[in-house]
Design an enzyme around this catalytic site. Structure first.
Site, short mmCIF file in Angstrom:
data_model
loop_
_atom_site.label_atom_id
_atom_site.label_comp_id
_atom_site.label_asym_id
_atom_site.label_seq_id
_atom_site.Cartn_x
_atom_site.Cartn_y
_atom_site.Cartn_z
N PHE A 16 0.83 -1.22 0.00
CA PHE A 16 0.00 0.00 0.00
C PHE A 16 0.87 1.27 0.00
CE2 PHE A 16 -2.39 2.70 3.34
CZ PHE A 16 -3.02 3.47 2.39
N LEU A 40 6.11 -10.19 -2.41
CA LEU A 40 4.72 -10.30 -2.86
C LEU A 40 3.91 -11.27 -1.99
CD1 LEU A 40 5.32 -10.26 -6.71
CD2 LEU A 40 4.81 -8.34 -5.21
N THR A 134 5.77 3.01 12.81
CA THR A 134 4.37 3.33 13.11
C THR A 134 4.23 4.03 14.46
OG1 THR A 134 2.26 2.26 13.67
CG2 THR A 134 4.22 0.95 14.01
N ASP A 135 3.14 4.78 14.62
CA ASP A 135 2.86 5.41 15.92
C ASP A 135 2.46 4.38 16.97
OD1 ASP A 135 0.32 4.80 14.97
OD2 ASP A 135 -0.49 6.83 15.18
N GLU A 136 2.12 3.15 16.52
CA GLU A 136 1.63 2.15 17.49
C GLU A 136 2.71 1.72 18.48
OE1 GLU A 136 -0.84 -0.97 16.07
OE2 GLU A 136 -1.79 0.29 14.56
N TYR A 159 1.91 -6.94 16.68
CA TYR A 159 2.40 -6.12 15.56
C TYR A 159 3.27 -4.97 16.08
CZ TYR A 159 2.29 -2.24 12.20
OH TYR A 159 2.64 -1.18 11.40
N LYS A 163 7.28 -4.06 15.56
CA LYS A 163 7.78 -2.82 14.96
C LYS A 163 8.69 -2.08 15.95
CE LYS A 163 6.93 -1.17 11.46
NZ LYS A 163 7.54 -1.32 10.10
P1 NAD Z 1 1.27 -3.57 3.34
O1 NAD Z 1 0.92 -4.77 4.14
O2 NAD Z 1 0.25 -2.98 2.44
O3 NAD Z 1 2.54 -3.89 2.43
C1 NAD Z 1 3.66 -4.59 2.92
C2 NAD Z 1 4.53 -4.97 1.73
O4 NAD Z 1 5.68 -5.66 2.24
C3 NAD Z 1 3.83 -5.91 0.75
O5 NAD Z 1 4.08 -5.51 -0.57
C4 NAD Z 1 4.45 -7.27 1.03
O6 NAD Z 1 4.48 -8.13 -0.09
C5 NAD Z 1 5.86 -6.87 1.49
N1 NAD Z 1 6.46 -7.87 2.37
C6 NAD Z 1 5.90 -8.43 3.48
N2 NAD Z 1 6.74 -9.34 4.02
C7 NAD Z 1 7.86 -9.33 3.25
C8 NAD Z 1 9.09 -10.05 3.29
N3 NAD Z 1 9.33 -10.96 4.24
N4 NAD Z 1 10.01 -9.79 2.34
C9 NAD Z 1 9.78 -8.89 1.36
N5 NAD Z 1 8.63 -8.20 1.25
C10 NAD Z 1 7.68 -8.41 2.20
O7 NAD Z 1 1.82 -2.51 4.39
P2 NAD Z 1 1.65 -0.92 4.43
O8 NAD Z 1 0.38 -0.60 5.11
O9 NAD Z 1 1.95 -0.38 3.09
O10 NAD Z 1 2.84 -0.55 5.44
C11 NAD Z 1 4.16 -0.36 4.95
C12 NAD Z 1 5.07 0.00 6.11
O11 NAD Z 1 4.60 1.19 6.74
C13 NAD Z 1 5.10 -1.07 7.21
O12 NAD Z 1 6.42 -1.14 7.70
C14 NAD Z 1 4.16 -0.54 8.28
O13 NAD Z 1 4.53 -0.99 9.55
C15 NAD Z 1 4.37 0.96 8.12
N6 NAD Z 1 3.22 1.80 8.51
C16 NAD Z 1 1.97 1.55 8.01
C17 NAD Z 1 0.92 2.40 8.34
C18 NAD Z 1 -0.48 2.18 7.79
O14 NAD Z 1 -1.41 2.89 8.21
N7 NAD Z 1 -0.69 1.27 6.86
C19 NAD Z 1 1.14 3.51 9.18
C20 NAD Z 1 2.43 3.71 9.68
C21 NAD Z 1 3.47 2.87 9.32
O1 DAU Z 2 -1.40 3.64 13.45
C1 DAU Z 2 -0.70 3.11 12.38
C2 DAU Z 2 -1.17 1.71 12.09
O2 DAU Z 2 -2.48 1.82 11.52
C3 DAU Z 2 -0.24 0.93 11.16
O3 DAU Z 2 1.00 0.78 11.77
C4 DAU Z 2 -0.84 -0.42 10.80
O4 DAU Z 2 0.00 -1.08 9.86
C5 DAU Z 2 -2.21 -0.21 10.19
O5 DAU Z 2 -2.81 -1.45 9.90
C6 DAU Z 2 -3.10 0.61 11.13
O6 DAU Z 2 -3.46 -0.16 12.30
P1 DAU Z 2 -4.96 -0.16 12.91
O7 DAU Z 2 -5.16 -1.39 13.67
O8 DAU Z 2 -5.24 1.14 13.57
O9 DAU Z 2 -5.80 -0.17 11.50
P2 DAU Z 2 -7.13 -0.99 11.09
O10 DAU Z 2 -7.58 -0.42 9.79
O11 DAU Z 2 -6.95 -2.46 11.19
O12 DAU Z 2 -8.16 -0.55 12.22
C7 DAU Z 2 -8.51 0.81 12.41
C8 DAU Z 2 -9.46 0.87 13.59
O13 DAU Z 2 -10.71 0.28 13.19
C9 DAU Z 2 -9.00 0.09 14.79
O14 DAU Z 2 -9.39 0.77 15.98
C10 DAU Z 2 -9.75 -1.24 14.69
C11 DAU Z 2 -11.05 -0.86 14.01
N1 DAU Z 2 -11.64 -1.87 13.11
C12 DAU Z 2 -10.84 -2.44 12.19
C13 DAU Z 2 -11.34 -3.39 11.31
C14 DAU Z 2 -10.44 -4.07 10.29
C15 DAU Z 2 -13.00 -2.17 13.20
O15 DAU Z 2 -13.73 -1.60 14.03
N2 DAU Z 2 -13.51 -3.09 12.33
C16 DAU Z 2 -12.73 -3.72 11.39
O16 DAU Z 2 -13.26 -4.59 10.64
#
Ligand code: NAD
Ligand code: DAU
Length: 353
Positions: A16, A40, A134-136, A159, A163
């Site tokens: 993503f 992938l 991540t902020d988590e 998770y 991280k």
């Molecule tokens: P995502 O799950 O959409 O994508 C992760 C990617 O990493 C995928 O393309 C997957 O194929 C690849 N991958 C997973 N395991 C792998 C491995 N062992 N070797 C090589 N490639 C691998 O994740 P995202 O939401 O795009 O998050 C990307 C980064 O940003 C992560 O490190 C996540 O912790 C961080 N992050 C995400 C969010 C969020 O809201 N999504 C917020 C803050 C930080």
């Molecule tokens: O804060 C950054 C993080 O945000 C990233 O590091 C993570 O990779 C990313 O997945 C995200 O984590 P969350 O757990 O906050 O995201 P998620 O979309 O899974 O959930 C958002 C909120 O919604 C959370 O409080 C849980 C709730 N939720 C989630 C799902 C999937 C629901 O209520 N119903 C649902 O079906």
């Protein structure tokens, strides 16, 4: 740092956030070579990169960060000068059912990458290892306030524990071996290309298909949302202007209760799909809460704003509207990522290493 031709390894570039970072760097910096390394998993999808897959400065390597030999081969083949590390297992619910997968990719994979950089690079002054986190890692803000860069780590889910551990390893390599490193900790992202297991794309998908919208607990948990392209812009700014060794928080000062987001999505989608107002809200279903569910996240992004001049470009309602439009216009993408048909796309376009 000396001026030299950059060959930047972006891990997780088919996911993503990674796909938006890869696109931004390939298009904005034709003088850089951009190497997307991704194994992938279910979350990685090369369709996310269709627009740039033919660019002469773009390269893809299907490698798992758990395979040390594969990493060394990529560093040698592309003479990697810098790393932007996004590859990770990213979904909290999956970490609750399979913590070990998160230990492997997020901790061991990150250490493998750090080791490869440490061994391959000769003069660390010329190189940068930028870790996306991540902020988590800061835990849950049950009593108000904001996460600062100085907030003590207090991860609460498998998770966030994985991280946090990877962040500690990055800092340990900076301290022990003098690698030049950067870490950013960002809040919740939303926007195109997000796998429909996360709250916003899941609800968009389910509203469209008249399926229940599962809201965990009472829907009172708060998240701080940022449009994914603004996160990619922040990564660009930190990569080019950040001070090595520093940490930058990234967020949009945009807190929402989950239930309010779900209601907003229902309202907007009723309008876009020409449904009677209130139709989609009937799909809201309160379900069992997530185990150990963090109550509230809220990022103080003052440091990156003041020191590096980054600001989010989109207001939330505009970003949500663009996101809904993207999912409604990309039904094929949704079908592919949820059906596994994308695997065939990969086989047709690339040869496995
Ligand atoms: P995502 O799950 O959409 O994508 C992760 C990617 O990493 C995928 O393309 C997957 O194929 C690849 N991958 C997973 N395991 C792998 C491995 N062992 N070797 C090589 N490639 C691998 O994740 P995202 O939401 O795009 O998050 C990307 C980064 O940003 C992560 O490190 C996540 O912790 C961080 N992050 C995400 C969010 C969020 O809201 N999504 C917020 C803050 C930080
Ligand atoms: O804060 C950054 C993080 O945000 C990233 O590091 C993570 O990779 C990313 O997945 C995200 O984590 P969350 O757990 O906050 O995201 P998620 O979309 O899974 O959930 C958002 C909120 O919604 C959370 O409080 C849980 C709730 N939720 C989630 C799902 C999937 C629901 O209520 N119903 C649902 O079906």
């Amino acid at each position: 740092m000396k001026t030299m031709k950059k060959s930047i390894l972006i891990t997780g570039g088919a996911g993503f956030i990674g796909s938006h970072v890869v696109k931004l760097f390939v298009e904005k910096y034709p003088e850089y070579s951009i190497v997307n390394l991704d194994c992938l998993t279910y979350a990685g999808n090369l369709e996310n990169l269709k627009e740039i897959e033919g660019a002469s400065n773009y390269h893809f390597e299907k490698v798992n960060i758990l395979e040390e030999t594969g990493l060394v081969e990529v560093f040698e083949k592309h003479a990697i000068t810098d790393v932007i590390h996004l590859a990770a297992e990213s979904h909290v619910d999956r970490s609750i059912t399979d913590p070990l997968a998160f230990v492997k990719t997020n901790i061991i994979g990150t250490v493998n990458l750090l080791n490869t950089a440490k061994t391959f690079w000769k003069n660390y002054e010329d190189h940068l290892f930028f870790h996306i986190s991540t902020d988590e890692v800061y835990g849950s803000l049950d009593d108000g306030g904001f996460f600062l860069e100085t907030t003590a780590y207090d991860p609460q889910s498998p998770y966030s524990a994985s991280k946090a551990s990877s962040d500690h390893f990055v800092r340990a390599y900076a301290n022990t071996y003098k690698l030049r490193t950067l870490i950013t900790n960002c809040s919740n992202n939303y926007g195109p290309n997000q796998f429909p297991e996360k709250l916003i794309p899941l609800c968009i998908h389910n509203i469209k298909n008249n399926k229940p919208l599962p809201v965990y607990g009472k829907g009172e948990n708060v998240r701080d949302w940022l449009y994914v392209v603004d996160h990619a812009r922040a990564i660009d700014v930190v990569f080019h202007q950040g001070v090595a060794g520093e940490t930058y928080n990234i967020g949009g000062f945009n807190e929402w209760k989950n239930i309010d987001i779900v209601r907003l999505l229902c309202k907007k989608m009723d309008e876009k799909l020409g449904r009677e107002p209130g139709t989609s809200e009937k799909l809201i279903t309160f379900v069992k809460d997530r185990a150990g569910h963090d109550l509230r996240y809220a990022i103080d992004a003052s440091k990156i704003q003041k020191e590096l001049g980054w600001e989010p470009s989109l207001q939330f309602e505009e970003g949500i509207s663009k996101t809904i439009d993207w999912y409604l216009n990309n039904e094929e993408w949704l079908k592919n990522v949820t059906s596994g048909a994308y695997q065939q796309y990969y086989t047709e376009h690339y040869h496995s290493r």
